[in-house]
Design a protein around this motif. Structure first.
Motif, mmCIF file in Angstrom:
data_model
loop_
_atom_site.group_PDB
_atom_site.id
_atom_site.type_symbol
_atom_site.label_atom_id
_atom_site.label_comp_id
_atom_site.label_asym_id
_atom_site.label_seq_id
_atom_site.Cartn_x
_atom_site.Cartn_y
_atom_site.Cartn_z
ATOM 1 N N ARG A 1 -40.154 20.701 -6.711
ATOM 2 C CA ARG A 1 -39.839 19.361 -6.218
ATOM 3 C C ARG A 1 -39.824 18.362 -7.357
ATOM 4 O O ARG A 1 -38.919 17.538 -7.478
ATOM 5 N N LEU A 2 -40.834 18.432 -8.187
ATOM 6 C CA LEU A 2 -40.910 17.454 -9.274
ATOM 7 C C LEU A 2 -39.761 17.661 -10.257
ATOM 8 O O LEU A 2 -39.155 16.706 -10.753
ATOM 9 N N LEU B 1 -43.351 10.794 -16.208
ATOM 10 C CA LEU B 1 -43.403 12.176 -15.747
ATOM 11 C C LEU B 1 -44.837 12.662 -15.615
ATOM 12 O O LEU B 1 -45.215 13.283 -14.615
ATOM 13 N N ALA C 1 -46.320 11.131 -12.604
ATOM 14 C CA ALA C 1 -45.774 11.730 -11.390
ATOM 15 C C ALA C 1 -46.492 13.039 -11.091
ATOM 16 O O ALA C 1 -46.861 13.309 -9.940
ATOM 17 N N LEU D 1 -36.779 16.118 -8.820
ATOM 18 C CA LEU D 1 -36.834 14.660 -8.902
ATOM 19 C C LEU D 1 -36.444 14.171 -10.292
ATOM 20 O O LEU D 1 -35.584 13.312 -10.444
ATOM 21 N N VAL D 2 -37.053 14.763 -11.325
ATOM 22 C CA VAL D 2 -36.822 14.195 -12.645
ATOM 23 C C VAL D 2 -35.550 14.733 -13.297
ATOM 24 O O VAL D 2 -35.023 14.115 -14.209
ATOM 25 N N TRP D 3 -35.079 15.888 -12.856
ATOM 26 C CA TRP D 3 -33.889 16.426 -13.505
ATOM 27 C C TRP D 3 -32.615 16.014 -12.778
ATOM 28 O O TRP D 3 -31.642 15.583 -13.384
ATOM 29 N N MET D 4 -32.647 16.150 -11.464
ATOM 30 C CA MET D 4 -31.462 15.794 -10.681
ATOM 31 C C MET D 4 -31.483 14.318 -10.290
ATOM 32 O O MET D 4 -30.460 13.657 -10.317
ATOM 33 N N GLY D 5 -32.636 13.823 -9.890
ATOM 34 C CA GLY D 5 -32.718 12.452 -9.413
ATOM 35 C C GLY D 5 -32.331 12.351 -7.944
ATOM 36 O O GLY D 5 -31.685 13.237 -7.391
ATOM 37 N N PHE D 6 -32.717 11.257 -7.318
ATOM 38 C CA PHE D 6 -32.402 11.069 -5.911
ATOM 39 C C PHE D 6 -30.914 10.965 -5.661
ATOM 40 O O PHE D 6 -30.409 11.405 -4.641
ATOM 41 N N GLY D 7 -30.247 10.350 -6.592
ATOM 42 C CA GLY D 7 -28.806 10.191 -6.443
ATOM 43 C C GLY D 7 -28.114 11.522 -6.179
ATOM 44 O O GLY D 7 -27.263 11.629 -5.291
ATOM 45 N N ASP D 8 -28.511 12.561 -6.933
ATOM 46 C CA ASP D 8 -27.945 13.876 -6.671
ATOM 47 C C ASP D 8 -28.533 14.496 -5.413
ATOM 48 O O ASP D 8 -27.834 15.105 -4.615
ATOM 49 N N MET D 9 -29.821 14.329 -5.258
ATOM 50 C CA MET D 9 -30.488 15.011 -4.161
ATOM 51 C C MET D 9 -29.968 14.577 -2.802
ATOM 52 O O MET D 9 -29.822 15.390 -1.898
#
Lengths: 227, 227
Positions: B206-207, B181, B184, B210-218
DNA sequence: GAGTAGTCTTACTCACGAGTAGGTAATGGA
DNA sequence: TCCATTACCTACTCGTGAGTAAGACTACTC
């Protein structure tokens, strides 16, 4: 202050070899670059003395100037060569017909493996290169841009397809995320150096979980797994 | 760059020597550190000349040696002061009774804001400091460790409570994520410098995503939003 | 074997910049 | 008013390390 990892005494403990003479330019250039990478990695650009590089390369100093030019040019040549190696390692590991998360996973793993197996190379690219005197700025931002483009492409594909224009704006939107991901990897490698008990696989997995699942999922026990 | 003198010390308007001001040591030390941070940020440790620092600080070189010691000690003093400022900014922004995601969000925003408003300070801490001569290694890893501990604590609290022992192992497990983190964030700030059209708020968001939701969610359109 | 092209060396020069010697001048207390 | 202290300066020294001059040695070709 003795240093166990002094580049001069590091790898082949050859005392018997009577310093090979008159090798073709190509070979010498490689030797010089290898030596330079090691010495730059160990001391950093400014502390690295051309005399030491010539010693490690087992060749006299004027040859370095004759073949590779000034100290600055030598450093740029190192950056260029090592950046190519790293980027080829990563892009070679990413097969385009895999699902996006799998591609990302392979890329991350290739990166961690490269860093592990090429410590000096990585150190030069990461630590020493960022010392940006105004000089190598060009070379530096060039390699950084290539790395960023590679990762941005990976991420952009993760969001599926669309019209040409959609793809392009999405690509742009992905850039800050790519920057974040690259930095996260770099920083994790730094941390790794002090915690070498972890494997490349384990670290890639952690980073993959962080960026793919996010903390929100992770605190609830959801994990990403390969395959 | 004009010299704005204290009007009170300027009583006779026809004084020929405005430079000799005789300020107390404390004030001079601050001036010197301010100048040093600027010059180190601009040139890097090795390219920075003590002569230039003395010029910017508007004081002669021997005074720097008298007050702050050698170039190395001066650099260490810079690191120490600026690291304190940054860490206080961040930990001051994180209120302990907020929910974990909110705490993380505030910390990130404080970080981006600090980087924006104190470019030179950040550059010294991030870029120049990592030039790790073996010398400031101690100071360096000290400040890095403090930053990492701060973030690790933030993350560990996100996973809720438990027995004393659980908390401690979780804390350990969080370290590589904290490293990721931090990296990043650093990397995003670098990117920001070339794309100043973004705000600190937007980047933190944005950050955080990225770290809380992750790409999978995004990629599925799920986003994190502040309270 | 003579010429030539490429490899390779020793032993320098010279600029730069960290750190200092050795002083002067203002201030504040006795 | 004298003295100690503290702020402050100019003008040096001197090590270090990038870069080079000047030529020697070797291996080709013709």
């Amino acid at each position: 202050m003795q240093d166990a990892r002094d580049p001069r005494t590091e790898s082949p403990p050859n005392r018997s070899k009577p310093r090979s003479r008159r090798l073709p330019r190509e070979v010498r250039e490689r030797q010089i670059l290898d030596a330079a990478v090691r010495v730059f990695a160990h001391h950093g650009y400014h502390e690295a003395a051309m005399d030491e590089i010539s010693e490690v390369a087992e060749i006299s100093k004027p040859m370095i100037y004759a073949y590779l030019g000034s100290k600055e040019e030598l450093f740029v040549a190192c950056i260029r060569r090592e950046a190519n190696r790293l980027i080829e390692s990563i892009s070679g590991a990413v097969e385009a017909d895999l699902p996006p998360d799998e591609q990302l996973w392979r890329g991350l793993r290739a990166f961690f493996e490269y860093a592990q197996q090429n410590r000096a190379s990585w150190t030069v690219l990461h630590r020493q290169a960022s010392t940006q005197g105004p000089h190598f700025a060009a070379e530096l931002s060039a390699w950084r841009r290539r790395a960023l483009d590679l990762v941005t492409g990976l991420l952009a594909r993760a969001e599926g397809s669309g019209t040409e224009e959609e793809r392009s704006t999405r690509h742009e939107r992905m850039r800050p995320f790519a920057a974040a991901l690259v930095g996260a990897g770099e920083s994790m490698v730094d941390w790794w150096i002090d915690h070498p008990e972890h494997t490349a696989d384990a670290l890639s997995m952690r980073l993959m979980n962080l960026v793919w699942m996010g903390f929100g999922d992770m605190v609830q026990g959801r994990r990403w797994k390969p395959d």
